[in-house]
Design a protein around this motif. Structure first.
Motif, PDB file in Angstrom:
ATOM      1  N   ASP A  19       0.846  -1.191   0.000  1.00  0.00           N
ATOM      2  CA  ASP A  19       0.000   0.000   0.000  1.00  0.00           C
ATOM      3  C   ASP A  19       0.882   1.242   0.000  1.00  0.00           C
ATOM      4  O   ASP A  19       1.934   1.267   0.632  1.00  0.00           O
ATOM      5  CB  ASP A  19      -0.898  -0.002   1.228  1.00  0.00           C
ATOM      6  CG  ASP A  19      -1.904   1.124   1.201  1.00  0.00           C
ATOM      7  OD1 ASP A  19      -2.605   1.276   0.184  1.00  0.00           O
ATOM      8  OD2 ASP A  19      -1.994   1.862   2.206  1.00  0.00           O
ATOM      9  N   PRO A  21       0.294   4.914   1.116  1.00  0.00           N
ATOM     10  CA  PRO A  21      -0.682   5.788   1.788  1.00  0.00           C
ATOM     11  C   PRO A  21      -0.817   7.179   1.179  1.00  0.00           C
ATOM     12  O   PRO A  21      -1.849   7.836   1.388  1.00  0.00           O
ATOM     13  CB  PRO A  21      -0.154   5.867   3.224  1.00  0.00           C
ATOM     14  CG  PRO A  21       0.665   4.630   3.395  1.00  0.00           C
ATOM     15  CD  PRO A  21       1.295   4.384   2.048  1.00  0.00           C
ATOM     16  N   SER A  22       0.208   7.639   0.469  1.00  0.00           N
ATOM     17  CA  SER A  22       0.148   8.997  -0.085  1.00  0.00           C
ATOM     18  C   SER A  22      -0.676   9.074  -1.375  1.00  0.00           C
ATOM     19  O   SER A  22      -0.971  10.180  -1.852  1.00  0.00           O
ATOM     20  CB  SER A  22       1.565   9.514  -0.366  1.00  0.00           C
ATOM     21  OG  SER A  22       2.200   8.710  -1.368  1.00  0.00           O
ATOM     22  N   ASN A  24      -4.031   8.770  -3.488  1.00  0.00           N
ATOM     23  CA  ASN A  24      -5.473   8.805  -3.237  1.00  0.00           C
ATOM     24  C   ASN A  24      -6.281   9.200  -4.473  1.00  0.00           C
ATOM     25  O   ASN A  24      -7.436   9.641  -4.340  1.00  0.00           O
ATOM     26  CB  ASN A  24      -5.786   9.784  -2.102  1.00  0.00           C
ATOM     27  CG  ASN A  24      -5.319   9.280  -0.756  1.00  0.00           C
ATOM     28  OD1 ASN A  24      -5.904   8.363  -0.187  1.00  0.00           O
ATOM     29  ND2 ASN A  24      -4.228   9.870  -0.250  1.00  0.00           N
ATOM     30  N   LEU A  27      -9.769   7.367  -4.815  1.00  0.00           N
ATOM     31  CA  LEU A  27     -10.694   7.822  -3.790  1.00  0.00           C
ATOM     32  C   LEU A  27     -11.211   9.217  -4.110  1.00  0.00           C
ATOM     33  O   LEU A  27     -12.423   9.485  -4.034  1.00  0.00           O
ATOM     34  CB  LEU A  27      -9.994   7.812  -2.430  1.00  0.00           C
ATOM     35  CG  LEU A  27     -10.775   8.379  -1.241  1.00  0.00           C
ATOM     36  CD1 LEU A  27     -12.060   7.606  -1.010  1.00  0.00           C
ATOM     37  CD2 LEU A  27      -9.887   8.368   0.014  1.00  0.00           C
ATOM     38  N   GLU A  28     -10.322  10.112  -4.505  1.00  0.00           N
ATOM     39  CA  GLU A  28     -10.720  11.486  -4.818  1.00  0.00           C
ATOM     40  C   GLU A  28     -11.595  11.542  -6.064  1.00  0.00           C
ATOM     41  O   GLU A  28     -12.550  12.324  -6.123  1.00  0.00           O
ATOM     42  CB  GLU A  28      -9.473  12.352  -4.987  1.00  0.00           C
ATOM     43  CG  GLU A  28      -8.715  12.553  -3.679  1.00  0.00           C
ATOM     44  CD  GLU A  28      -7.367  13.208  -3.875  1.00  0.00           C
ATOM     45  OE1 GLU A  28      -7.018  13.515  -5.051  1.00  0.00           O
ATOM     46  OE2 GLU A  28      -6.650  13.406  -2.877  1.00  0.00           O
ATOM     47  N   GLN A  83      -5.226   1.568  -4.314  1.00  0.00           N
ATOM     48  CA  GLN A  83      -4.467   1.321  -3.093  1.00  0.00           C
ATOM     49  C   GLN A  83      -5.352   0.637  -2.040  1.00  0.00           C
ATOM     50  O   GLN A  83      -6.557   0.859  -1.986  1.00  0.00           O
ATOM     51  CB  GLN A  83      -3.919   2.631  -2.539  1.00  0.00           C
ATOM     52  CG  GLN A  83      -3.027   3.379  -3.515  1.00  0.00           C
ATOM     53  CD  GLN A  83      -1.800   2.572  -3.913  1.00  0.00           C
ATOM     54  OE1 GLN A  83      -1.063   2.085  -3.049  1.00  0.00           O
ATOM     55  NE2 GLN A  83      -1.587   2.424  -5.205  1.00  0.00           N
ATOM     56  N   HIS A  85      -5.603   1.143   1.141  1.00  0.00           N
ATOM     57  CA  HIS A  85      -6.291   2.067   2.046  1.00  0.00           C
ATOM     58  C   HIS A  85      -7.453   2.761   1.340  1.00  0.00           C
ATOM     59  O   HIS A  85      -8.445   3.129   1.977  1.00  0.00           O
ATOM     60  CB  HIS A  85      -5.312   3.104   2.624  1.00  0.00           C
ATOM     61  CG  HIS A  85      -4.851   4.129   1.638  1.00  0.00           C
ATOM     62  ND1 HIS A  85      -3.776   3.923   0.801  1.00  0.00           N
ATOM     63  CD2 HIS A  85      -5.337   5.352   1.329  1.00  0.00           C
ATOM     64  CE1 HIS A  85      -3.599   4.994   0.048  1.00  0.00           C
ATOM     65  NE2 HIS A  85      -4.531   5.864   0.336  1.00  0.00           N
ATOM     66  N   GLU A  86      -7.351   2.923   0.014  1.00  0.00           N
ATOM     67  CA  GLU A  86      -8.461   3.501  -0.739  1.00  0.00           C
ATOM     68  C   GLU A  86      -9.664   2.563  -0.731  1.00  0.00           C
ATOM     69  O   GLU A  86     -10.810   3.000  -0.606  1.00  0.00           O
ATOM     70  CB  GLU A  86      -8.046   3.771  -2.183  1.00  0.00           C
ATOM     71  CG  GLU A  86      -7.075   4.913  -2.367  1.00  0.00           C
ATOM     72  CD  GLU A  86      -6.793   5.169  -3.833  1.00  0.00           C
ATOM     73  OE1 GLU A  86      -7.065   6.299  -4.289  1.00  0.00           O
ATOM     74  OE2 GLU A  86      -6.322   4.246  -4.544  1.00  0.00           O
ATOM     75  N   ALA A  89     -11.477   2.898   2.562  1.00  0.00           N
ATOM     76  CA  ALA A  89     -12.205   4.168   2.680  1.00  0.00           C
ATOM     77  C   ALA A  89     -13.407   4.212   1.741  1.00  0.00           C
ATOM     78  O   ALA A  89     -14.486   4.691   2.126  1.00  0.00           O
ATOM     79  CB  ALA A  89     -11.260   5.331   2.377  1.00  0.00           C
TER      80      ALA A  89
END
Length: 240
Positions: A19, A21-22, A24, A27-28, A83, A85-86, A89
């Motif tokens: 992953d 983390p930076s 996104n 998601l955006e 990602q 983490h995406e 979320a």
């Protein structure tokens, strides 16, 4: 028959990919605050403007990675691999999941299909199915897109849509002799039918497909299709 490498990676949850983390972008984009590249559209605008613009959906290629992101690279290097983490979320955001469903319905319309039930994933033919089926038969690059769509739906816990799509196509092939070309069958049998992480469902669907392929007197009908989706919804299993 051995599974293709991309299917193995998918079924393993892309365990070897770390992953970041930076990152996104996906998601955006799905929150409607980032524009996709190279088409420079927010997702709500893309859904609205391209809904029936089949020329754009056929001949443009960059959008598909934005609408259906995966944890693997595709051909549009202006898109970002999904990602981990995406995923977490996005699955927690009802509006994001609603947009993902709209993305799926957008592509269904392009392929000549219509979503009947969000609860079961049941599909039916769209009014313009003949024209859209002809395009799907003669434009095999869409078969890679379908693999991506199904993998993406699985990432977000929407495998009822995978089952609804796969068994609908099987009923079209078996009972109606539509979408029944060798190239579509090959893509379906090696890739599409394996784009489910639920092992039991994947096994049942593959066994049903192979039964249709091997037994000329076995017909997977529309009624059998609806019954299978009903069983899955009511009991959590395709088995009778």
């Amino acid at each position: 028959m051995s599974l293709p490498g991309d299917i193995r990676d998918f079924l393993e949850g892309y365990s070897r990919i770390p992953d970041e983390p930076s990152l996104n972008a996906n998601l955006e984009f799905y929150k409607n605050v980032r524009r996709c590249k190279p088409d420079n559209l927010l997702i709500d605008s893309l859904h609205e403007q391209w809904k029936t613009d089949y020329q754009k959906l056929e001949y443009k290629h960059g959008y598909i990675q934005w609408l259906f992101p995966l944890q693997e690279y595709g051909m549009n290097f202006e898109a970002q691999p999904l990602q981990k983490h995406e995923i977490a979320a996005m699955k927690e955001d009802p509006k994001v999941l609603e947009r993902l469903e709209r993305s799926y319905e957008l592509m269904l319309g392009f392929y000549g299909m219509q979503l009947v039930s969000k609860e079961t994933g049941e599909l039916r033919r769209a009014e313009n199915w003949e024209e859209r089926y002809r395009n799907l038969v003669r434009a095999p690059h869409n078969y890679l897109r379908i693999s991506r769509i199904l993998k993406c739906l699985s990432e977000f816990g929407l495998e009822r849509y995978n089952a609804g799509f796969l068994l609908f196509v099987l009923a079209e092939q078996s009972a109606k002799q539509q979408l029944n070309t060798q190239t579509i069958r090959s893509s379906m049998d090696r890739w599409w039918a394996n784009c489910l992480r639920n092992e039991q469902e994947r096994k049942w669907i593959n066994e049903t497909i192979q039964k249709v392929r091997a037994q000329s007197d076995f017909v997977f009908t529309e009624d059998a299709y609806r019954d299978a989706l009903r069983r899955r919804q009511e009991t959590g299993s395709f088995k009778e």
